[in-house]
Design an enzyme around this catalytic site. Structure first.
Site, mmCIF file in Angstrom:
data_model
loop_
_atom_site.group_PDB
_atom_site.id
_atom_site.type_symbol
_atom_site.label_atom_id
_atom_site.label_comp_id
_atom_site.label_asym_id
_atom_site.label_seq_id
_atom_site.Cartn_x
_atom_site.Cartn_y
_atom_site.Cartn_z
ATOM 1 N N LYS A 122 25.850 52.750 28.017
ATOM 2 C CA LYS A 122 25.144 53.131 29.244
ATOM 3 C C LYS A 122 23.644 53.233 29.002
ATOM 4 O O LYS A 122 22.852 52.873 29.865
ATOM 5 C CB LYS A 122 25.690 54.462 29.783
ATOM 6 N N LYS A 206 37.186 44.320 33.119
ATOM 7 C CA LYS A 206 37.933 45.187 34.039
ATOM 8 C C LYS A 206 37.318 45.224 35.439
ATOM 9 O O LYS A 206 36.111 45.004 35.596
ATOM 10 C CB LYS A 206 38.058 46.597 33.450
ATOM 11 N N LYS A 209 33.671 49.073 39.985
ATOM 12 C CA LYS A 209 32.955 49.235 41.248
ATOM 13 C C LYS A 209 31.468 48.977 41.099
ATOM 14 O O LYS A 209 30.766 48.760 42.075
ATOM 15 C CB LYS A 209 33.208 50.630 41.817
HETATM 16 P P1 ATP Z 1 32.697 51.705 36.854
HETATM 17 O O1 ATP Z 1 33.719 50.861 37.556
HETATM 18 O O2 ATP Z 1 31.504 51.956 37.703
HETATM 19 O O3 ATP Z 1 32.422 51.261 35.471
HETATM 20 P P2 ATP Z 1 34.790 53.473 36.530
HETATM 21 O O4 ATP Z 1 35.497 53.291 37.832
HETATM 22 O O5 ATP Z 1 35.340 52.882 35.303
HETATM 23 O O6 ATP Z 1 33.284 53.112 36.717
HETATM 24 P P3 ATP Z 1 35.241 56.247 36.772
HETATM 25 O O7 ATP Z 1 34.934 56.393 38.214
HETATM 26 O O8 ATP Z 1 34.806 57.346 35.932
HETATM 27 O O9 ATP Z 1 34.607 54.978 36.184
HETATM 28 O O10 ATP Z 1 36.799 55.976 36.569
HETATM 29 C C1 ATP Z 1 37.743 56.858 37.039
HETATM 30 C C2 ATP Z 1 39.083 56.557 36.434
HETATM 31 O O11 ATP Z 1 39.562 55.277 36.848
HETATM 32 C C3 ATP Z 1 39.079 56.552 34.909
HETATM 33 O O12 ATP Z 1 40.218 57.258 34.449
HETATM 34 C C4 ATP Z 1 39.169 55.089 34.559
HETATM 35 O O13 ATP Z 1 39.800 54.897 33.320
HETATM 36 C C5 ATP Z 1 39.990 54.527 35.715
HETATM 37 N N1 ATP Z 1 39.688 53.128 35.949
HETATM 38 C C6 ATP Z 1 38.491 52.608 36.321
HETATM 39 N N2 ATP Z 1 38.552 51.281 36.458
HETATM 40 C C7 ATP Z 1 39.833 50.924 36.160
HETATM 41 C C8 ATP Z 1 40.540 49.664 36.119
HETATM 42 N N3 ATP Z 1 39.937 48.521 36.396
HETATM 43 N N4 ATP Z 1 41.844 49.662 35.777
HETATM 44 C C9 ATP Z 1 42.478 50.825 35.483
HETATM 45 N N5 ATP Z 1 41.873 52.035 35.505
HETATM 46 C C10 ATP Z 1 40.574 52.106 35.841
#
Ligand code: ATP
Ligand code: LTN
Length: 342
Positions: A122, A206, A209
């Protein structure tokens, strides 16, 4: 690494997890995180937190943070977390988190904090690097240890932070010569696939968002037509075989996982059912639409003024009642003078 792993058979008693209100959630957040929260609420005492203090580690527009915080709480409920069963609350509503966060900063070492790979990633990308972005895992450890959580449902990306939390807990228990803190375990959902929902445009990374191309993710708020369009455009491959093969067919494998998680069919059942990708993609789209429609409907209902605010007010009280004894006990063991009421 944890110095001292607890037995793998620790029963699930208390669960804590948090999601940052840093934007709109994707299908990945739902299938990978929130859906598991919904299941866990009937197995253990659960605390699901909107971690607004964590979101502030990167710049936030005040209006957006405000809206995202309430919307994320609404989504927890809309996704099926029952506020009468689990505790849903906003991190900053329970002041114990900030206080425990500091106590975790002074209980962790600069060296171990410096090894956190998420910070390095980050920090490399960020315009400004706040001190809080660096100490973020100490606040996460505070969240978890305050509630004596036995299990923490997290994605792969958070495992290192959980290891740090465990190391801190083990170290403090050793110092106090008692099992004061519960040493938490990551909770990895039993299903093999689904831990990582991949991008629809680049299925080797992955679904995120914060990706720049909106076609790469499905938002929980996307209307049915947008969902259908995004899945139609999802990257696949040249052969016409619907078969699970993460390495050679990452796009199709990802869509199979999504279909499997949305309908309950196994990957084997799905494989071989289709002749070409046309009908397969249509079925994936309809399964996602059917999964998200009831969530979107409940979300709208929860947008009536006052509803979520009341749920959060009750949640904050329950959360504080649960965390305060741990905070007090910890401060007592550190030698801090308790505040006396007049
Ligand atoms: P960003 O997408 O902005 O990198 P993020 O969605 O990974 O952020 P968080 O909002 O902190 O970050 O994620 C919330 C939860 O969702 C965490 O437990 C993360 O592991 C899960 N998560 C996020 N993206 C995925 C994905 N593509 N598949 C499965 N689990 C996910
Ligand atoms: N760091 C997590 C969010 C988070 C969390 C927690 C998860 C903050 N505190 C405590 C589990 C337990 C993330 O970015 N997904």
């Amino acid at each position: 690494m944890a110095e001292n792993a607890p037995s793998k058979s620790t029963p699930i008693r208390r669960v804590f997890s948090g999601i940052q209100p840093s934007g709109k959630l994707t299908l990945g957040n739902y299938l990978g995180a929130m859906r598991n929260f919904v299941k866990l609420q009937h197995q253990a005492e659960c605390y699901f937190c909107v971690v607004d203090l964590h979101a502030l580690t990167v710049p936030q527009d005040p209006k957006e943070l405000y809206q995202n915080t309430l919307d994320l709480a609404r989504l927890y409920v809309a996704a099926g977390i029952d506020p009468n069963v689990a505790t849903i609350f906003v991190q900053s509503h329970n002041p114990d988190h900030a206080q425990m966060g500091w106590l975790m900063e002074v209980s962790s070492y600069f060296g171990e904090m410096s090894r956190m790979t998420q910070f390095k990633d980050k920090a490399r990308k960020a315009e400004v690097v706040t001190t809080g972005l660096f100490t973020y895992p100490a606040l996460m450890a505070a969240d978890i240890l305050l509630y004596q959580a036995t299990h923490v449902p997290v994605g792969e990306d958070q495992k290192q932070h959980l290891e740090l939390t465990r190391d801190i807990a083990i170290r403090l228990n050793r110092r106090f010569q008692e099992e004061f803190f519960t040493v938490p375990e990551p909770y990895i959902p039993p299903q093999k696939a689904g831990g990582r929902i991949m991008s629809l445009q680049d299925p080797t990374s992955k679904m995120s968002k914060s990706a720049s191309d909106p076609n790469s993710y499905i938002l929980l708020s996307d209307p049915p037509d947008v969902i259908r369009k995004k899945i139609k455009r999802a990257v696949t491959d040249m052969d016409r075989e619907v078969r699970y093969d993460e390495k050679n067919k990452p796009g199709i494998s990802n869509l199979m996982v999504i279909l499997s998680l949305c309908t309950g069919q196994s990957l084997d059942e799905i494989a071989g059912k289709y002749d070409g990708y046309g009908q397969f993609k249509k079925d994936v789209a309809e399964a996602v639409v059917a999964t998200l429609e009831p969530i979107q409907k409940r979300f709208k209902e929860l947008s009536e003024p006052g509803i979520i605010e009341e749920i959060l007010a009750k949640g904050a009280e329950k959360a504080e009642a649960a965390s305060r004894p741990t905070l007090k006990g910890f401060m007592e063991r550190l030698g801090m003078v308790p505040r006396r009421t007049l």
